[in-house]
Design an enzyme around this catalytic site. Structure first.
Site, PDB file in Angstrom:
ATOM      1  N   SER A  37       1.079  61.735 -27.863  1.00 53.58           N
ATOM      2  CA  SER A  37       0.677  60.746 -28.857  1.00 53.58           C
ATOM      3  C   SER A  37      -0.733  60.236 -28.547  1.00 53.58           C
ATOM      4  CB  SER A  37       1.708  59.615 -28.921  1.00 53.58           C
ATOM      5  OG  SER A  37       1.540  58.837 -30.081  1.00 53.58           O
ATOM      6  N   ASP A  88       7.700  64.573 -37.543  1.00 56.75           N
ATOM      7  CA  ASP A  88       6.635  63.680 -37.090  1.00 56.75           C
ATOM      8  C   ASP A  88       5.657  63.437 -38.227  1.00 56.75           C
ATOM      9  OD1 ASP A  88       4.715  62.253 -35.751  1.00 56.75           O
ATOM     10  OD2 ASP A  88       4.180  63.841 -34.347  1.00 56.75           O
ATOM     11  N   HIS A 110       8.872  62.053 -33.683  1.00 58.44           N
ATOM     12  CA  HIS A 110       7.804  61.650 -32.774  1.00 58.44           C
ATOM     13  C   HIS A 110       8.423  61.072 -31.496  1.00 58.44           C
ATOM     14  CE1 HIS A 110       3.588  60.869 -31.976  1.00 58.44           C
ATOM     15  NE2 HIS A 110       3.929  59.685 -31.476  1.00 58.44           N
TER      16      HIS A 110
END
Length: 345
Positions: free
Chosen positions: A177, A280, A310
């Site tokens: 991320s 995601d 995610h």
């Protein structure tokens, strides 16, 4: 303005990823804590968030086959790393690779000591096997861009000029991320910095967090998925980017109108593995990132996880979390094999 959702997009909007009840409850708790901690004025209620962010202390004696120790890099800015050392010896004749890891959290949350990241790095160290240095970088909004990038390159330089890790011939930068974003920018800077013995062999970007002024189709389509709220993405970019910058700033939109010239890649960006999850909301930007790297001659491997939300990798109960670690191990081993072959002249 959000685009209309029709046909297949409508089915996706009403469908839900295959997650166990336990995982859904944990995600709901993390989401509630994050939303409550993000104040409207752009500051963070860290005391509140830390009530939900469990921390794991270092363990000098191996736990699950891995020992850990914390090492201070720069006490003036509380910059440190947690080194994960597998108890098992290297499987081959050479030394263990080093993975320098940057945790996720939208540039604003979590720590190298956060239990989900301690657990993930532990699994990575044991499975590859590798030494893993998880970086405790400075967080926004107290420390905006480029503070975390500076911390990343300084950790790499500290390792390269020190004796904590004896062999640094195969260093891999990795992150998830926002940490994947940091790993990218550190990799880009590393080619122009004096890093002592450290040599970057590869980059692993796990669902990297990139942005832009205009929402992507997947951000609009999957905004209701875990950790996919577009308003939260926008809040995080406002808290991280320099004051007055927009979503096309180079830190967010790395191949956008505000990015550096393409010839910045001529010196040789490292071979890159990019991990993309089918649920995601950031997946479009991750694929655009892959396309941008390929246009600039970078060796790119895309690892797809169709059932993944995610941050799936911090939930060990999910099969894809283990597949990801296996895929990273394969990427690292392949790169080390490639680097060990003689270069044709």
């Amino acid at each position: 303005m959000a685009r209309s959702v029709e046909n297949g997009d409508s089915e996706m909007a009403t469908a839900r990823p295959p997650l166990p009840l336990k995982t859904r409850l944990i995600i709901a708790a993390i989401t509630a804590a994050t939303d409550a901690a993000c104040r409207r004025d752009g500051t963070v209620n860290r005391r509140l968030f830390n009530l939900f962010d469990r921390r794991t202390p270092p363990n000098p004696s191996p736990i699950d086959g891995v020992a850990t120790a914390d090492h201070t890099v720069d006490p003036s800015r509380d910059l440190w790393l947690r080194l994960f050392s597998p108890a098992s010896p290297a499987p081959g004749p050479g030394p263990l690779p080093l993975i320098v890891y940057f945790h996720g959290g939208g540039f604003t949350f979590h720590s190298a000591a956060s239990s989900p990241y301690d657990g993930f790095c532990r699994r990575l160290a044991r499975r590859v096997p590798a030494l893993v240095a998880s970086v405790e970088y400075r967080l926004a909004p107290e420390h905006r861009c480029p503070a975390s990038y500076d911390d990343g390159i300084d950790v790499l330089r500290w390792l390269g000029n020190g004796d904590l890790v004896p062999d640094l011939s195969a260093v891999f930068l990795a992150g998830d991320s926002a940490g994947g974003n940091i790993a990218h920018h550190v990799a880009r800077r590393a080619r122009r910095e004096a890093l002592g013995r450290a040599s970057v062999a590869g980059l692993v970007a796990i669902q990297p967090f990139f942005g832009g002024k205009v929402p992507s189709p997947s951000e609009e389509r999957l905004g209701g998925m875990p950790f996919g709220k577009l308003e939260r993405f926008e809040w995080m970019w406002r808290s991280f980017l320099p004051v007055g910058a927009d979503g096309d700033h180079e830190a967010a939109n790395v191949f956008g109108p505000g990015s550096a010239a393409a010839d910045d890649f001529e010196e040789g960006f490292p071979a890159t593995m990019v991990c993309v999850g089918g649920w995601d909301a950031l997946q479009d930007r991750q694929r655009w990132y892959c396309e941008g790297l390929k246009r600039n001659g970078v060796d790119v491997r895309v690892a797809e996880y169709p059932d993944a939300v995610h941050a799936f990798y911090v939930f060990p109960e999910l099969p894809d979390a283990h597949k990801l670690v296996d895929d990273i191990a394969d990427f690292v081993h392949r790169r080390m094999d490639e680097l060990s072959k003689p270069v044709d002249k």
